[in-house]
Enzyme design. Structure first.
Site, PDB file in Angstrom:
ATOM      1  N   GLU A 123      -6.871   4.787   7.772  1.00 43.00           N
ATOM      2  CA  GLU A 123      -6.843   5.806   7.689  1.00 43.00           C
ATOM      3  C   GLU A 123      -7.684   6.990   6.884  1.00 43.00           C
ATOM      4  OE1 GLU A 123      -2.823   5.338   5.887  1.00 43.00           O
ATOM      5  OE2 GLU A 123      -1.989   4.462   7.365  1.00 43.00           O
TER       6      GLU A 123
ATOM      7  N   GLY B 115       2.590  -0.922   4.287  1.00 39.30           N
ATOM      8  CA  GLY B 115       3.381   1.021   4.235  1.00 39.30           C
ATOM      9  C   GLY B 115       4.378   0.872   3.401  1.00 39.30           C
ATOM     10  N   GLY B 116       5.180   1.051   4.768  1.00 40.01           N
ATOM     11  CA  GLY B 116       6.467   1.489   4.460  1.00 40.01           C
ATOM     12  C   GLY B 116       6.652   0.857   3.823  1.00 40.01           C
TER      13      GLY B 116
ATOM     14  N   GLY C  10       1.944   2.363  10.898  1.00 37.35           N
ATOM     15  CA  GLY C  10       3.380   3.431  10.532  1.00 37.35           C
ATOM     16  C   GLY C  10       4.175   3.713  11.804  1.00 37.35           C
TER      17      GLY C  10
ATOM     18  N   ASN D 283       1.010  -0.925   0.134  1.00 39.88           N
ATOM     19  CA  ASN D 283       0.154  -0.135  -0.141  1.00 39.88           C
ATOM     20  C   ASN D 283       0.767   1.477   0.073  1.00 39.88           C
ATOM     21  OD1 ASN D 283      -1.185   1.703   0.574  1.00 39.88           O
ATOM     22  ND2 ASN D 283      -2.372   1.378   1.932  1.00 39.88           N
ATOM     23  N   TRP D 284       0.800   1.637  -0.844  1.00 41.66           N
ATOM     24  CA  TRP D 284       2.090   2.945  -1.465  1.00 41.66           C
ATOM     25  C   TRP D 284       1.786   4.355  -0.431  1.00 41.66           C
ATOM     26  CZ3 TRP D 284       3.978   2.983  -6.937  1.00 41.66           C
ATOM     27  CH2 TRP D 284       4.638   1.489  -8.111  1.00 41.66           C
ATOM     28  N   LYS D 285      -0.311   4.139  -0.106  1.00 43.35           N
ATOM     29  CA  LYS D 285      -0.491   5.458   0.464  1.00 43.35           C
ATOM     30  C   LYS D 285      -0.332   6.765  -0.243  1.00 43.35           C
ATOM     31  CE  LYS D 285      -0.524   3.002   4.936  1.00 43.35           C
ATOM     32  NZ  LYS D 285      -0.234   3.349   6.079  1.00 43.35           N
TER      33      LYS D 285
ATOM     34  N   HIS E 203     -10.007   1.443   4.519  1.00 45.24           N
ATOM     35  CA  HIS E 203      -8.424   1.443   5.425  1.00 45.24           C
ATOM     36  C   HIS E 203      -8.330   2.490   6.381  1.00 45.24           C
ATOM     37  CE1 HIS E 203      -4.348   2.519   6.091  1.00 45.24           C
ATOM     38  NE2 HIS E 203      -4.107   1.507   5.809  1.00 45.24           N
TER      39      HIS E 203
ATOM     40  N   SER F 181       3.293  -2.239  10.150  1.00 43.70           N
ATOM     41  CA  SER F 181       4.425  -2.214  10.637  1.00 43.70           C
ATOM     42  C   SER F 181       5.693  -3.531  10.137  1.00 43.70           C
ATOM     43  CB  SER F 181       5.043  -1.781  11.901  1.00 43.70           C
ATOM     44  OG  SER F 181       4.877  -0.560  12.267  1.00 43.70           O
TER      45      SER F 181
ATOM     46  N   GLU G 135      -5.939  -4.225  10.613  1.00 40.55           N
ATOM     47  CA  GLU G 135      -4.427  -3.713  10.663  1.00 40.55           C
ATOM     48  C   GLU G 135      -4.961  -3.030  12.030  1.00 40.55           C
ATOM     49  OE1 GLU G 135      -2.873  -2.647   6.962  1.00 40.55           O
ATOM     50  OE2 GLU G 135      -4.176  -1.523   7.818  1.00 40.55           O
TER      51      GLU G 135
HETATM   52  P1  13P Z   1       3.035   0.943   7.770  1.00 34.31           P
HETATM   53  O1  13P Z   1       3.349  -0.797   7.415  1.00 34.31           O
HETATM   54  O2  13P Z   1       3.624   1.347   7.151  1.00 34.31           O
HETATM   55  O3  13P Z   1       2.739   0.832   9.118  1.00 34.31           O
HETATM   56  O4  13P Z   1       1.544   0.809   7.174  1.00 34.31           O
HETATM   57  C1  13P Z   1       0.391  -0.403   7.204  1.00 34.31           C
HETATM   58  C2  13P Z   1      -0.761   0.044   6.414  1.00 34.31           C
HETATM   59  O5  13P Z   1      -1.570   0.612   6.789  1.00 34.31           O
HETATM   60  C3  13P Z   1      -0.862  -0.534   4.996  1.00 34.31           C
HETATM   61  O6  13P Z   1      -1.971  -0.100   4.667  1.00 34.31           O
END
Ligand code: 13P
Length: 253
Positions: free
Chosen positions: A99, A236-237, A175, A9-11, A97, A215, A169
């Protein structure tokens, strides 16, 4: 074996050129995915076609949208519908998600409409659930996640529901570098599977892929994915770094 998925997930990160290079670098590693393994790249809307053509020749590599709107079409300036994604042959879409729930006030009811629209358009939803820190601290995470599933998913028939990929999640792990332990992940995934079983029966529940997100890194993916009810990750990251995501893909069962 149910599908094991490494989903990036590049966000809202990377320029078009950086995204293209990241995909090139990952594909250059030439990881062959067996039929039960998928790599999915959830990229920003303007990059969908680029990403789709990058992965087109690869077996079991797919592109995902990060969201779609909860209405079919109409006067919703700036929004993107499931029908539009389908017209671009996008096979996956992240739904709900945390967010989006937090910053864009998406409710369980809206997410249930999004799930319907995705399924109507043959898009596999990656449905996100998970609790914030105060709920975890109060020990009521199971009830919290159960309600998310009940209110968004349980109106679906078994045949529809089993098309959905679930991503657990925990918000406190997103994050933050604070990963759930593999025991915490397994416990919640087993619980999610048990409530799916109570709604749809154990056989159907056993077919759901349940991803862990929060994470996930190159150095913890193997342990997390080894849990019997963890069927890969939503990342994500670490999905923004080719070498890291390659390791995460290799960690799939
Ligand atoms: P991180 O891997 O950066 O914690 O993000 C997780 C996430 O929200 C994937 O959708």
């Amino acid at each position: 074996m149910r599908k094991q998925i490494a989903a990036a997930n590049w966000k809202m990160n990377l320029t078009f050129q950086q995204g293209e290079k990241l995909l090139d670098d990952i594909l250059r590693a030439d990881i062959r995915l067996k039929s039960h393994r998928h790599a999915v790249f959830a990229v920003p809307f303007p990059y969908l076609l680029m990403a789709r053509s990058e992965v087109e020749e690869e077996t079991n590599y797919y592109v995902a949208a990060q969201n779609c709107y909860h209405k079919k079409n109409g006067a919703f300036t700036g929004e993107v519908s499931a029908e539009m994604l389908h017209s671009l042959a996008i096979p996956y879409c992240i739904i709900g998600h945390s967010e989006r729930r937090e910053h864009f006030h998406e409710t369980n009811a809206m997410l249930s409409e999004k799930l319907d629209l995705c399924l109507e358009h043959f898009i596999t939803p990656i449905f996100c659930c998970g609790e914030p820190l105060p709920i975890r601290e109060a020990g009521t995470q199971n009830q919290f996640v159960e309600l998310q599933l009940k209110e968004s998913l349980f109106h679906l028939s078994a045949d529809q529901a089993k098309m959905v990929v679930i991503a657990y999640e925990p918000i406190w792990a997103i994050g933050t570098g604070k990963t759930a332990t593999s025991a915490q992940a397994q416990e919640m995934h087993a619980f999610v599977r048990s409530i799916l079983a109570s709604q749809y029966g154990p056989e159907v529940a056993g077919e759901f892929s349940i991803l862990y997100g929060g994470s996930v890194k190159a150095n913890n993916a193997t342990e997390l994915f080894a849990c019997p009810d963890v069927d890969g990750g939503l990342v994500g990251g670490a999905s923004l770094v080719a070498t890291d995501f390659i390791e995460i893909m290799k960690a799939l069962k």
